[in-house]
Design a protein around this motif. Structure first.
Motif, mmCIF file in Angstrom:
data_model
loop_
_atom_site.group_PDB
_atom_site.id
_atom_site.type_symbol
_atom_site.label_atom_id
_atom_site.label_comp_id
_atom_site.label_asym_id
_atom_site.label_seq_id
_atom_site.Cartn_x
_atom_site.Cartn_y
_atom_site.Cartn_z
ATOM 1 N N VAL B 163 18.372 18.971 8.755
ATOM 2 C CA VAL B 163 19.786 18.724 8.459
ATOM 3 C C VAL B 163 19.930 17.806 7.242
ATOM 4 C CG1 VAL B 163 21.877 17.620 9.352
ATOM 5 C CG2 VAL B 163 20.468 19.021 10.864
ATOM 6 N N GLY B 164 19.052 16.833 7.191
ATOM 7 C CA GLY B 164 19.119 15.876 6.096
ATOM 8 C C GLY B 164 17.964 14.920 6.245
ATOM 9 N N LEU B 165 18.083 13.743 5.653
ATOM 10 C CA LEU B 165 17.070 12.684 5.685
ATOM 11 C C LEU B 165 15.865 13.111 4.841
ATOM 12 C CD1 LEU B 165 17.135 11.805 9.485
ATOM 13 C CD2 LEU B 165 18.627 10.946 7.699
ATOM 14 N N GLN B 251 24.400 12.143 -0.843
ATOM 15 C CA GLN B 251 25.092 11.576 0.303
ATOM 16 C C GLN B 251 25.108 12.561 1.478
ATOM 17 O OE1 GLN B 251 27.906 8.869 -0.907
ATOM 18 N NE2 GLN B 251 29.306 9.176 0.783
ATOM 19 N N ILE B 252 25.376 13.817 1.182
ATOM 20 C CA ILE B 252 25.461 14.809 2.261
ATOM 21 C C ILE B 252 24.121 14.946 2.983
ATOM 22 C CG2 ILE B 252 25.701 17.302 2.734
ATOM 23 C CD1 ILE B 252 27.974 17.331 0.732
ATOM 24 N N PHE B 253 23.025 14.927 2.213
ATOM 25 C CA PHE B 253 21.727 15.105 2.854
ATOM 26 C C PHE B 253 21.038 13.772 3.169
ATOM 27 C CE2 PHE B 253 22.536 19.216 0.886
ATOM 28 C CZ PHE B 253 22.237 20.058 1.947
ATOM 29 N N ALA B 254 21.768 12.674 3.024
ATOM 30 C CA ALA B 254 21.237 11.335 3.301
ATOM 31 C C ALA B 254 19.903 11.108 2.592
ATOM 32 C CB ALA B 254 21.107 11.121 4.807
ATOM 33 N N PRO B 256 17.656 9.129 -0.282
ATOM 34 C CA PRO B 256 17.672 7.855 -1.001
ATOM 35 C C PRO B 256 17.574 8.055 -2.511
ATOM 36 C CG PRO B 256 15.538 8.222 0.005
ATOM 37 C CD PRO B 256 16.405 9.369 0.423
ATOM 38 N N GLU B 260 23.948 8.032 -5.746
ATOM 39 C CA GLU B 260 24.815 7.395 -4.770
ATOM 40 C C GLU B 260 24.823 5.876 -4.995
ATOM 41 O OE1 GLU B 260 23.756 5.613 -1.827
ATOM 42 O OE2 GLU B 260 25.860 5.441 -1.206
ATOM 43 N N GLN B 261 23.642 5.353 -5.302
ATOM 44 C CA GLN B 261 23.513 3.915 -5.512
ATOM 45 C C GLN B 261 24.329 3.438 -6.708
ATOM 46 O OE1 GLN B 261 23.089 0.659 -4.411
ATOM 47 N NE2 GLN B 261 21.975 2.075 -3.099
ATOM 48 N N LYS B 264 27.937 3.168 -5.711
ATOM 49 C CA LYS B 264 28.118 2.023 -4.815
ATOM 50 C C LYS B 264 28.098 0.710 -5.613
ATOM 51 C CE LYS B 264 26.313 -0.065 -0.676
ATOM 52 N NZ LYS B 264 25.062 -0.307 0.010
#
Lengths: 569, 310
Positions: B163-165, B251-254, B256, B260-261, B264
């Motif tokens: 799903v992600g990660l 972001q959707i797939f979490a 790193p 995204e950073q 933020k």
């Protein structure tokens, strides 16, 4: 004919892609099975029996860990993890009462309520060395040392621990802080004045111990990753590289109360998208997923939905003096009119629909209780209730006093979808119930809002506050004349006097103090209408039914997993 | 050629310097403070914290210090991650972003070229319409919609991919890469189709045909090479955008990643990360643009890098 080569090539590519994808799927399935087997340390035959004993919790965090240095931590994630991997003199119990943790029973307190002497129980750091009184003295002084540049150290200790205010103001050395290790096991803490909620503060992250020898040896490297830290709580932190999106908590075999801890492992992943979190939850990879926005509504009837009331209260902050000039909000009737002119029940249940409830007081529900377990929230009953008629009457009176027939006011809010939805609702309600009022909406990012707040450049602001310690004073102290958070020119000498008494002459007279705090709350909400409570924030999340014993806390770290376990998976 | 490259490298440094300067002053104009609990601190304590981060100095002094540190390769420490250096953060986060970007780009461009060629060679047939349809989908539907769709069907329903990660090795990168590939796929196929149709109708192709060259030779040897030039032009910025991270997909797939950073850091006024990532992105784009210019010369010798004096 010639071009068919291309078609062949394309078809071949598609077939290969599909083949690779299918193979990959198998690999994944195999990996997962192997992982599970390894964790359980069992074979397939015994897997069913062992399932209940697999004490592993899989959680989602919505943000990374900014720091694990208890002197530097300022955010919810950091406090939450520190609460689970470390332990201070006190800890919040399953009933959310501060109970002795590393303190061996209650401390002795001098008659004037100023000197607390704690005796430490036998306990170890994760490296096997004992936790000593010096670890507390060192950690607290380090948090006050200007070189550390701690934000929460001076904030939490000023006015509480002796000399902290002077140290914060640069008038004393940090070494003069009122904390002293009398011997390995005895810690003496001297307060600036009697603080009735002092013991609950001892469960807060800023007051955790740090081992001097270790911190000094690590130097710049301290708390940079999970290896560069020591733990003395129910769990230890593992596999955290300092900036990454995943980490683990493992049961701490050195913890003094390890018999109570049932979970062996908690796996965390940072997932910022609700949709992804829900997918991971549905897939069984995660045991809990918080729901926001439209997901809260979508899962409203799900049997695995859990609602939790937080202790953050959101309210209208009425600015009485904008950029040095009086605003119409300096008129108490105008403030009363706005406070009463919108239906907050509808706001909470229809607009927010995320587990939040309408707020009829400034001190949240389920936050502080007296000795008999009565909620402070109930003392004053419902205030600031929606009443269109009363609102209109106050409005007309206010307009007459100001000598105008119409007013234009600005509501300053956040730029998130939820804030915008909420602001639209305010506009419709207020303009509908208060004839002659025009509301303009200003929706800005959080940082900009802080800036406008500091400069008092707004009329009405939708603000929120979460407690820093378990006492109504954490909310009430916001509105002291010229207080750092006031920024709305509210001033009432009577209120200031109450605040002085609450933390001064009444500090040791618990019932009288309780009464004074109730009076102060009534004054700002129902008499001066200094602020208009809107809602108390709630959380909605999905949680697997086999997750038991997770304790949510009203302040400090959000959750404790010390008592959590898996049953019936 | 050497002279051209030297001159370009010199300009690259100037551009980089100007970007660094502009970003620095723009960033300082942002409202608010990077100190998260600034509103809770007493003025003295706030001064202590600001002094630690050098925020108490006048802005020109801060600028000079920043540039000096930058010259030594030191991007400073993050405000959000209290113990992390910006360089470490960028290095940690860059790997996943680069992997996804590269895979997405290669997959997208390769398939896009194929589709575009088929469409051009089989103009006004079902193949052409099919490829146009795919391109329209790729252009009009944002990548995060694909991402959500892929995640739901291929991960949640069919359980083929995670799903992600970022935990299942290469498998974790498949869905995000496919989602990222849709944009370049559409762009590449459109460019190739248009250019090839134009090239295929030109005189030299007619000549080649009359000389007996087969379709394959015409397509690859003659038409394709010329059709590549406009594609290379858009490929540069496209690559820079993809390789340096896609906020939404990460972001959707979490994952790193760095994209995204970056966002933020802007939201939280984390000056050091804003500067670090902006400079990194700019450097990357500057280099890519340079490489694209060099590539022109390789693809089409008619384009002379030194203006025809070599």
């Amino acid at each position: 004919m010639k071009n068919s080569k291309l078609v062949w090539l394309l078809s071949l590519l598609l077939v290969v892609t599909l083949f690779l994808a299918a193979c990959g799927g198998d690999d994944k399935a195999k990996d997962t099975t192997t992982d599970t087997d390894e964790k359980e340390g069992t074979t397939e035959e015994t897997e069913e029996v062992a399932a209940d004993e697999d004490q592993v919790l899989n959680l989602i965090m919505t943000a990374e860990i900014p720091t694990m240095d208890s002197a530097l931590v300022t955010d919810a994630v950091g406090f939450d993890l520190l609460n689970n991997v470390n332990e201070g003199l006190y800890r919040l119990s399953q009933e959310n009462i501060a109970v002795p943790a590393l303190s061996d029973g209650e401390p002795t307190v001098s008659e004037d309520g100023l000197v607390y002497t704690f005796t430490l129980r036998d306990s170890n750091w994760s490296d096997g060395t004992p936790v000593t009184a010096n670890d507390f003295e060192y950690a607290w002084k380090r948090a006050m040392n200007p070189d550390t540049a701690s934000e929460y150290g001076p904030y939490m200790m000023s006015g509480v621990i002796k000399n902290a205010t002077a140290i914060s103001n640069g008038e004393a050395e940090y070494t003069e802080l009122g904390v002293k290790a009398l011997d390995e096991k005895t810690l003496e803490v001297t307060l600036e004045k009697p603080i009735p909620y002092f013991l609950s503060l001892m469960s807060f992250g800023t007051f955790l111990p740090q081992k001097e020898e270790f911190v000094t040896a690590q130097g710049e490297n301290y708390a940079k990753n999970s290896e560069a830290l020591l733990y003395n709580g129910p769990f230890t932190l593992a596999n955290w590289d300092g900036t990454g999106l995943s980490w683990q908590l493992l049961k701490n075999e050195q913890y003094w109360d390890k018999e109570t801890v049932k979970l062996t492992e908690i796996n965390y992943d940072v997932v910022k998208e609700t949709a992804t979190a829900v997918n991971l939850y549905t897939n069984g990879e995660k045991d809990r997923a918080s729901l926001s926005g439209e997901y809260a509504m979508q899962y409203a009837a799900d049997p695995e939905l859990v609602t939790e009331l937080e202790t953050s209260v959101f309210y209208f902050k009425y600015n009485q003096e904008r950029l040095g000039e009086k605003t119409p909000l300096a008129n108490v009737n105008i403030r009363e009119a706005i406070t009463k002119a919108f239906n907050k029940e509808d706001l909470a249940s229809v607009v927010l629909a995320n587990g939040s409830t309408a707020a009829y007081s400034f001190i949240p529900k389920d936050f502080v209780f007296d000795e008999d377990g009565n909620d402070f929230r109930d003392v004053n009953g419902d205030m600031a209730v929606f009443n269109a008629d009363e609102a209109k009457a106050a409005w007309e009176k206010g307009l007459a006093e100001l000598g105008v027939t119409e007013l234009s006011l600005e509501i300053l809010g956040g730029d998130t979808e939820l804030s915008k939805k909420m602001d639209e609702y305010f506009k419709a309600q207020l303009e509908g119930n208060l004839p002659g009022l025009t509301i303009t909406l200003k929706e800005v990012p959080f940082n900009v809002r802080l800036d406008l707040d500091t400069n008092q450049d707004y009329d009405i602001q939708v603000a929120g506050w979460g407690p820093d310690y378990q006492d109504p004073f954490t909310f009430l102290s916001l509105w002291e004349t010229d207080g750092g958070n006031n920024q709305m020119s509210y001033s009432n000498p009577e209120y200031d006097q109450l605040l002085t008494d609450i933390n001064g002459s009444l500090a040791q007279d618990i019932p009288a103090r309780w009464e004074a705090m109730a009076k102060a709350e009534k004054m700002i909400v129902d008499q001066d209408f200094a602020v208009g409570p809107i809602y108390q924030r709630g959380l909605m999340f999905l949680q697997k039914p086999y997750v038991k014993g997770v304790i949510a806390h009203p302040f400090g770290g959000d959750y404790s997993y010390k008592w959590a376990y898996i049953e019936g998976k | 050629m050497a002279k051209y490259i030297t001159r370009r490298v010199f300009y690259m440094f100037i551009t980089f310097f100007l970007i660094a300067t502009a970003t620095f002053f723009l960033m300082k104009a942002l409202p608010g403070s990077p100190i998260s609990s600034a509103s809770k601190l007493s003025p003295t304590q706030l001064a202590v914290v600001e002094a630690k981060y050098g925020l108490d100095q006048p802005i020109p002094v801060q600028y000079a210090k920043y540039m000096l540190n930058l010259a030594q390769g030191d991007l400073g420490n993050s405000f959000q991650f209290k113990n992390a250096s910006v360089t470490d953060l960028i290095i940690d986060r860059l790997g996943p972003s680069m992997l996804l970007g590269t895979q997405g780009l290669v997959l997208g461009v390769a398939l896009g070229i194929l589709l575009g060629m088929i469409a051009a060679l089989r103009q006004n047939t079902i193949w052409d319409y099919g490829s146009t349809f795919v391109a329209i989908i790729g252009i009009s539907i944002p990548s995060f919609v694909f991402a959500t769709f892929l995640q739901y069907w291929l991960a949640v329903e069919w359980k083929i991919f995670p799903v992600g990660l970022w935990k299942d090795g290469w498998m974790s990168s498949v869905l995000p890469s496919i989602a990222l590939a849709m944009g370049p796929l559409a762009t590449a196929s459109r460019f190739i189709r248009t250019e090839m149709i134009e090239v295929l109708s030109s005189d030299y192709i007619t000549l080649a045909k009359s000389k007996g060259a087969n379709g394959f030779e015409i397509a690859f040897k003659h038409a394709f090479r010329n059709a590549l030039i406009p594609l290379v032009t858009v490929l540069g910025p496209l690559a820079a955008g993809l390789l340096t991270g896609s906020l939404v997909i990460e972001q959707i797939f979490a994952i790193p990643g760095i994209g995204e950073q970056f966002v933020k850091s802007i939201m939280s006024n984390d000056f050091s990360i804003i500067m670090g990532t902006t400079l990194f992105f700019s450097a990357f784009l500057i280099v890519v643009i340079f490489l694209v210019d060099v590539l022109y010369g390789i693809i089409d010798p008619r384009i002379r890098l030194s203006g025809g004096k070599d």
